[in-house]
Design a protein around this motif. Structure first.
Motif, PDB file in Angstrom:
ATOM      1  N   GLU A 186      -1.477  -8.116  14.048  1.00 33.32           N
ATOM      2  CA  GLU A 186      -2.048  -7.006  14.798  1.00 33.32           C
ATOM      3  C   GLU A 186      -1.044  -5.874  14.959  1.00 33.32           C
ATOM      4  O   GLU A 186      -1.424  -4.698  14.944  1.00 33.32           O
ATOM      5  N   ALA A 187       0.223  -6.208  15.125  1.00 40.55           N
ATOM      6  CA  ALA A 187       1.243  -5.163  15.254  1.00 40.55           C
ATOM      7  C   ALA A 187       1.353  -4.343  13.975  1.00 40.55           C
ATOM      8  O   ALA A 187       1.655  -3.145  14.014  1.00 40.55           O
ATOM      9  N   LYS A 188       1.091  -4.975  12.818  1.00 38.87           N
ATOM     10  CA  LYS A 188       1.201  -4.281  11.539  1.00 38.87           C
ATOM     11  C   LYS A 188      -0.042  -3.480  11.177  1.00 38.87           C
ATOM     12  O   LYS A 188       0.011  -2.622  10.295  1.00 38.87           O
ATOM     13  N   ARG A 189      -1.148  -3.740  11.852  1.00 40.85           N
ATOM     14  CA  ARG A 189      -2.422  -3.146  11.422  1.00 40.85           C
ATOM     15  C   ARG A 189      -2.378  -1.617  11.425  1.00 40.85           C
ATOM     16  O   ARG A 189      -2.786  -0.979  10.455  1.00 40.85           O
ATOM     17  N   GLY A 190      -1.892  -1.028  12.496  1.00 39.95           N
ATOM     18  CA  GLY A 190      -1.817   0.423  12.563  1.00 39.95           C
ATOM     19  C   GLY A 190      -0.896   0.998  11.516  1.00 39.95           C
ATOM     20  O   GLY A 190      -1.197   2.032  10.893  1.00 39.95           O
ATOM     21  N   TRP A 191       0.240   0.327  11.291  1.00 40.27           N
ATOM     22  CA  TRP A 191       1.187   0.805  10.289  1.00 40.27           C
ATOM     23  C   TRP A 191       0.590   0.730   8.888  1.00 40.27           C
ATOM     24  O   TRP A 191       0.812   1.620   8.062  1.00 40.27           O
ATOM     25  N   ARG A 192      -0.185  -0.331   8.621  1.00 37.58           N
ATOM     26  CA  ARG A 192      -0.836  -0.437   7.309  1.00 37.58           C
ATOM     27  C   ARG A 192      -1.828   0.704   7.103  1.00 37.58           C
ATOM     28  O   ARG A 192      -1.934   1.253   6.000  1.00 37.58           O
ATOM     29  N   LEU A 193      -2.557   1.044   8.160  1.00 37.39           N
ATOM     30  CA  LEU A 193      -3.517   2.145   8.056  1.00 37.39           C
ATOM     31  C   LEU A 193      -2.803   3.469   7.788  1.00 37.39           C
ATOM     32  O   LEU A 193      -3.263   4.290   6.982  1.00 37.39           O
ATOM     33  N   LEU A 194      -1.681   3.691   8.456  1.00 39.85           N
ATOM     34  CA  LEU A 194      -0.933   4.934   8.252  1.00 39.85           C
ATOM     35  C   LEU A 194      -0.412   5.038   6.830  1.00 39.85           C
ATOM     36  O   LEU A 194      -0.426   6.125   6.227  1.00 39.85           O
ATOM     37  N   ILE A 195       0.064   3.933   6.291  1.00 35.74           N
ATOM     38  CA  ILE A 195       0.632   3.953   4.937  1.00 35.74           C
ATOM     39  C   ILE A 195      -0.464   4.062   3.885  1.00 35.74           C
ATOM     40  O   ILE A 195      -0.319   4.764   2.870  1.00 35.74           O
ATOM     41  N   ARG A 196      -1.589   3.401   4.119  1.00 36.67           N
ATOM     42  CA  ARG A 196      -2.664   3.383   3.128  1.00 36.67           C
ATOM     43  C   ARG A 196      -3.339   4.744   3.001  1.00 36.67           C
ATOM     44  O   ARG A 196      -3.711   5.148   1.901  1.00 36.67           O
ATOM     45  N   ARG A 197      -3.504   5.435   4.110  1.00 33.95           N
ATOM     46  CA  ARG A 197      -4.196   6.721   4.095  1.00 33.95           C
ATOM     47  C   ARG A 197      -3.175   7.863   4.024  1.00 33.95           C
ATOM     48  O   ARG A 197      -2.370   8.043   4.932  1.00 33.95           O
ATOM     49  N   LYS A 198      -3.226   8.619   2.951  1.00 35.24           N
ATOM     50  CA  LYS A 198      -2.232   9.661   2.736  1.00 35.24           C
ATOM     51  C   LYS A 198      -2.323  10.776   3.773  1.00 35.24           C
ATOM     52  O   LYS A 198      -1.320  11.413   4.101  1.00 35.24           O
ATOM     53  N   ASP A 199      -3.540  11.050   4.262  1.00 40.40           N
ATOM     54  CA  ASP A 199      -3.670  12.108   5.260  1.00 40.40           C
ATOM     55  C   ASP A 199      -2.999  11.699   6.567  1.00 40.40           C
ATOM     56  O   ASP A 199      -2.262  12.487   7.180  1.00 40.40           O
ATOM     57  N   LEU A 200      -3.209  10.456   7.008  1.00 39.75           N
ATOM     58  CA  LEU A 200      -2.568   9.977   8.227  1.00 39.75           C
ATOM     59  C   LEU A 200      -1.056   9.882   8.051  1.00 39.75           C
ATOM     60  O   LEU A 200      -0.295  10.179   8.980  1.00 39.75           O
TER      61      LEU A 200
END
Length: 387
Positions: A186-200
């Protein structure tokens, strides 16, 4: 309002006991580190509790902590146990780290998508109006009574805040039956989303560099700037701070009144505001005219607020609601860690070189933040539905 009163009451208390500005400076540093740790751990709560419940529990725990702090200051506080104050500061900062991403994630659940920018603007304008009023009134309260009076009033405001948050109606199930997630996943979930989406990723990396540039508005930097660069009295730091906050407020009102039109020019305004922020800091580094400095502070405040509102609204519109708290928690952790490191680095740097070098360095960080947005503009353009 309560958070501002807490600082207003706590700072004179610490200075009276220690007589040291260093111990006062520890308060924002400890708060920032505590919020960073909390923001990092907050995702473990998002699959267990609804964001509204996290806000309610956070505010209730803050209220209880403030009550304990008031009793501590009234009956047990002495010069020898002053360090215990920082335990309360750390606890309150930690609980704030829960509430901040939850608050941003809650707005799309209670507001129509077309009204998100106006709603964000309204919240910010109310917050800044209250802040402008509370600081002088709180200082007057402390001057005429005592620091404890401000802390007691903070408890009352916290109690009212807890009740109002509890009364928020959220048209969604509060609890969902899900398997208890692991801390690390769960701690990694937000970081994965930031890395996966170039706009974020672009918005976050740009925000990290601009967050480093924002450090010039710290009192420890501004006091030196006013003395060395502008060569005027310390009162001018107060004028610059007032114009900065006024810029934030004016921008919030403008965004509230012209939300739809602002959204149509999302991408252009994103680049323009980042450019204005960079140029404003560069201008501060070059000018020696106090009136120009306060004018640049106002422009910086306006640009910073418009950029922040656009980014928050963009993330809310372009992300799934269930992902929002994770995204905001990861962003906040990144920004807070950057801020804490910048506080130490720039405060040390300003003692070694002329403050003009510090300001130019800060404008360099802002320039990198703008460059990141330009480099990733294609991805932001594709994902934006507001142009």
């Amino acid at each position: 309002m309560g958070d501002a009163l807490f600082i207003i009451g706590l700072m004179p208390l610490i200075y009276t006991l220690t007589g040291s500005a260093f111990f006062m400076a520890l308060v924002p540093f400890i708060t920032t580190l505590s919020r960073f740790l909390s923001a990092f751990l907050a995702p473990t709560l998002f699959r267990i509790l609804h964001v509204k419940d996290i806000m309610v529990y956070s505010q209730l725990l803050k209220t209880i902590t403030m009550i304990l702090l008031v009793f501590f200051t009234l009956f047990w506080l002495t010069e020898s146990n002053t360090p215990l104050l920082y335990v309360f500061v750390s606890l309150l900062g930690f609980l704030d780290g829960w509430a901040s991403p939850s608050s941003s994630a809650l707005i799309p659940k209670i507001v129509e998508r077309d009204a998100l920018l106006r709603s964000n603007s309204w919240m910010e304008s109310v917050s800044q109006t209250v802040e402008i009023a509370v600081w002088p009134l709180g200082a007057l309260l402390v001057a005429t009574t005592s620091s404890t009076s401000a802390l007691i009033l903070t408890v009352i405001l916290y109690c009212l805040s807890s009740f109002l948050i509890w009364k928020i109606v959220v048209p969604a199930p509060i609890y969902e039956e899900q398997e208890l997630p692991s801390l690390m996943s769960e701690a990694k979930r937000g970081w994965r989303l930031l890395i996966r989406r170039k706009d974020l990723l672009a918005l976050t990396v740009s925000g990290i560099f601009i967050s480093s540039a924002n450090i010039v508005w710290l009192a420890s930097i501004m006091y030196v700037y006013v003395e060395q660069q502008l060569q005027v009295s310390e009162a001018w730091w107060g004028y610059m701070n007032a114009l900065l906050v006024s810029g934030l407020l004016v921008a919030s009102i403008v965004a509230f009144l012209a939300g739809a039109r602002i959204e149509r020019f999302f991408k252009a305004l994103l680049f323009i505001t980042a450019s204005v922020m960079m140029l404003a800091i560069l201008g501060l580094s070059l000018t020696t005219m106090p009136l120009m400095a306060v004018g640049l502070a106002f422009l910086y405040g306006c640009a910073n607020q418009i950029k922040g509102l656009l980014e928050v609204t963009y993330i809310q519109k372009q992300s799934d609601e269930e992902d929002l708290p994770y995204i905001y928690a990861a962003q906040e952790a990144a920004y807070l860690l950057t801020f804490a490191m910048s506080v130490l680095g720039f405060s040390f740097f300003v003692d070694l070189v002329h403050v003009q070098v510090v300001m130019i360095t800060a404008s360099g960080f802002a320039t990198v933040g703008l460059a990141v947005l330009v480099m990733f503009s294609r991805h932001i353009n594709k994902l934006s539905n507001s142009e």
